[in-house]
Design an enzyme around this catalytic site. Structure first.
Site, PDB file in Angstrom:
ATOM      1  N   GLU A  99       0.985  -1.340   0.029  1.00  0.00           N
ATOM      2  CA  GLU A  99      -0.009   0.029   0.104  1.00  0.00           C
ATOM      3  C   GLU A  99       0.774   1.230   0.081  1.00  0.00           C
ATOM      4  OE1 GLU A  99      -1.301   1.925   3.312  1.00  0.00           O
ATOM      5  OE2 GLU A  99      -0.920   0.339   4.774  1.00  0.00           O
ATOM      6  N   VAL A 136      -5.422   0.182   3.056  1.00  0.00           N
ATOM      7  CA  VAL A 136      -5.380  -0.883   2.932  1.00  0.00           C
ATOM      8  C   VAL A 136      -6.736  -1.452   2.037  1.00  0.00           C
ATOM      9  CG1 VAL A 136      -5.774  -3.299   4.175  1.00  0.00           C
ATOM     10  CG2 VAL A 136      -4.304  -1.752   5.034  1.00  0.00           C
ATOM     11  N   SER A 140     -12.990   1.482  10.090  1.00  0.00           N
ATOM     12  CA  SER A 140     -12.307   1.628   8.857  1.00  0.00           C
ATOM     13  C   SER A 140     -12.938   0.722   7.659  1.00  0.00           C
ATOM     14  CB  SER A 140     -10.665   1.300   9.081  1.00  0.00           C
ATOM     15  OG  SER A 140     -10.143   1.340   8.094  1.00  0.00           O
ATOM     16  N   LYS A 142      -4.228  -1.570  14.261  1.00  0.00           N
ATOM     17  CA  LYS A 142      -3.192  -0.634  14.816  1.00  0.00           C
ATOM     18  C   LYS A 142      -3.582  -0.315  16.415  1.00  0.00           C
ATOM     19  CE  LYS A 142      -3.349   1.485  10.997  1.00  0.00           C
ATOM     20  NZ  LYS A 142      -4.152   2.617  10.435  1.00  0.00           N
TER      21      LYS A 142
HETATM   22  N1  PSU Z   1      -0.481   0.673   8.691  1.00  0.00           N
HETATM   23  C1  PSU Z   1       0.757   1.428   9.177  1.00  0.00           C
HETATM   24  N2  PSU Z   1       0.725   2.782   9.073  1.00  0.00           N
HETATM   25  C2  PSU Z   1      -0.434   3.430   8.168  1.00  0.00           C
HETATM   26  C3  PSU Z   1      -1.699   2.544   7.779  1.00  0.00           C
HETATM   27  C4  PSU Z   1      -1.617   1.255   8.180  1.00  0.00           C
HETATM   28  O1  PSU Z   1       1.650   1.052   9.671  1.00  0.00           O
HETATM   29  O2  PSU Z   1      -0.454   4.604   7.923  1.00  0.00           O
HETATM   30  C5  PSU Z   1      -2.887   3.307   7.199  1.00  0.00           C
HETATM   31  C6  PSU Z   1      -3.275   2.193   6.091  1.00  0.00           C
HETATM   32  O3  PSU Z   1      -3.248   2.524   4.736  1.00  0.00           O
HETATM   33  C7  PSU Z   1      -4.908   1.956   6.413  1.00  0.00           C
HETATM   34  C8  PSU Z   1      -5.129   3.195   7.171  1.00  0.00           C
HETATM   35  O4  PSU Z   1      -5.669   1.357   5.625  1.00  0.00           O
HETATM   36  O5  PSU Z   1      -4.034   3.687   7.804  1.00  0.00           O
HETATM   37  C9  PSU Z   1      -6.465   3.075   7.931  1.00  0.00           C
HETATM   38  O6  PSU Z   1      -6.949   4.494   8.036  1.00  0.00           O
HETATM   39  P1  PSU Z   1      -8.414   4.616   8.630  1.00  0.00           P
HETATM   40  O7  PSU Z   1      -8.523   4.181  10.093  1.00  0.00           O
HETATM   41  O8  PSU Z   1      -8.734   6.213   8.443  1.00  0.00           O
HETATM   42  O9  PSU Z   1      -9.412   3.678   7.716  1.00  0.00           O
HETATM   43 MN    MN Z   2     -12.438   6.192   9.840  1.00  0.00          MN
END
Ligand code: PSU
Ligand code: MN
Length: 300
Positions: free
Chosen positions: A26, A107, A139, A158
């Site tokens: 990604e 992702v 997410s 995360k």
């Molecule tokens: N994993 C990491 N760093 C990141 C992300 C994942 O180590 O920055 C990113 C990925 O692209 C994941 C996104 O899809 O954060 C999720 O964001 P959200 O919670 O806004 O969906």
């Molecule tokens: Mn969100």
């Protein structure tokens, strides 16, 4: 639309046509997850790791509205250092295409594109999931995992997220969770979460056997392969708790929500931990990509 929205680079196209192993990567982690200059260094290093195992890396991003599978060095540089690189999830793909945006894929949108390009293995650091707090912020990574048949290699969700709620979501939506060399789901910067995996696998072949069986059964969800951060780079648990709590309070105070929340929390923890979380993030990314390449090799 006039042309195929997916542009596959010549080397990725050649690998796919020859049935050779390919690993999708990604770009949001490059553009918004890591600071400069570690982001471009890490992006290049991850591609090298895949090459060294004998597989082809396919970093995915949107450039001028086109969904690019496999980036050249100039494109990688643009995503890492360019101005106005948006964070694009699946809901943004049509807008990005219609408006000819440049953007990094999460992702969710990376696996959406990768699956349509014919790729079966993807690696990242940590997936998105159910956020903490009263607003139900979930997410789209999870939704896409539930409907994309792909091996997704990561270190769990995360740590900023509500991990028990994320684990429950995966179970409800039939995403099989593998512990790779572990019996509990890792927690990103930390090796322990006390949350169960569905099965433990100790080799790439073992993962491939389950993935192929899922395909035979026409189960259409992702196989989530979770790998703990290497022990030497794990963040000490009391330091982690401290910087995590502080970052969550700070996000609340600054009213940071939506797509900005995850990048804010990661950057804040990296500062307050004096780089400890950043080192862990880079180490786990490299290790996950290595194992993903080994799995891709075993898949053919
Ligand atoms: N994993 C990491 N760093 C990141 C992300 C994942 O180590 O920055 C990113 C990925 O692209 C994941 C996104 O899809 O954060 C999720 O964001 P959200 O919670 O806004 O969906
Ligand atoms: Mn969100």
């Amino acid at each position: 639309m006039d042309q195929n929205p997916i542009i596959t680079s010549p080397d990725v196209a050649a690998a796919l046509a020859a049935g050779k192993p390919v690993v999708a990567l990604e770009s949001t982690v490059i553009a918004h997850g890591l600071p400069r200059p570690q982001n471009i260094e890490t992006a290049a290093r991850l591609e090298q790791i895949v090459h060294a195992e004998g597989a082809t890396p396919a970093t995915i991003a949107v450039i001028n509205g086109r969904f690019c599978v496999g980036l050249d060095r100039a494109q990688l540089d643009q995503i890492a250092t360019g101005q106005d690189i948006k964070k694009l999830s699946v809901r943004d793909l049509a807008i990005a295409r219609a408006r000819k945006w440049d953007g990094a894929t999460t992702v969710a949108s990376t696996i959406w594109v990768a699956h349509r390009a014919g790729i079966q293995v993807f690696a990242t650091g940590g997936i998105g999931g159910v956020h903490r707090g009263s607003l139900p912020d979930v997410s789209a990574d999870l939704t896409e995992l539930a409907r994309t048949p792909m091996i997704v290699v990561c270190s769990g969700a995360k740590i900023v997220l509500d991990l028990p709620a994320t684990r429950e979501w995966l179970e409800t939506n039939s995403v099989t969770v593998v512990g790779y060399g572990c019996d509990e789901m890792p927690a990103f910067y930390s090796r322990r979460s006390e949350l169960p995996v569905d099965v433990r696998c100790d080799s790439p072949e073992d993962v491939v056997r389950i993935f192929k069986t899922e395909a035979d059964l026409d189960l259409r969800s992702a196989l989530l392969v979770t790998i703990p951060v290497p022990t030497a780079d794990e963040v000490d648990s009391s330091l982690l708790q401290e910087v995590l709590d502080e970052s969550l309070v700070e996000a609340e105070r600054k009213k940071i929500v939506g797509r900005d929340l995850t990048p804010f929390l990661l950057a804040r923890m990296s500062e307050t931990s004096k780089g400890a979380t950043l080192r862990a993030n880079i180490a786990l990314l490299q290790n996950n990509v290595l194992v993903a390449a080994q799995i891709a090799m075993a898949l053919i």
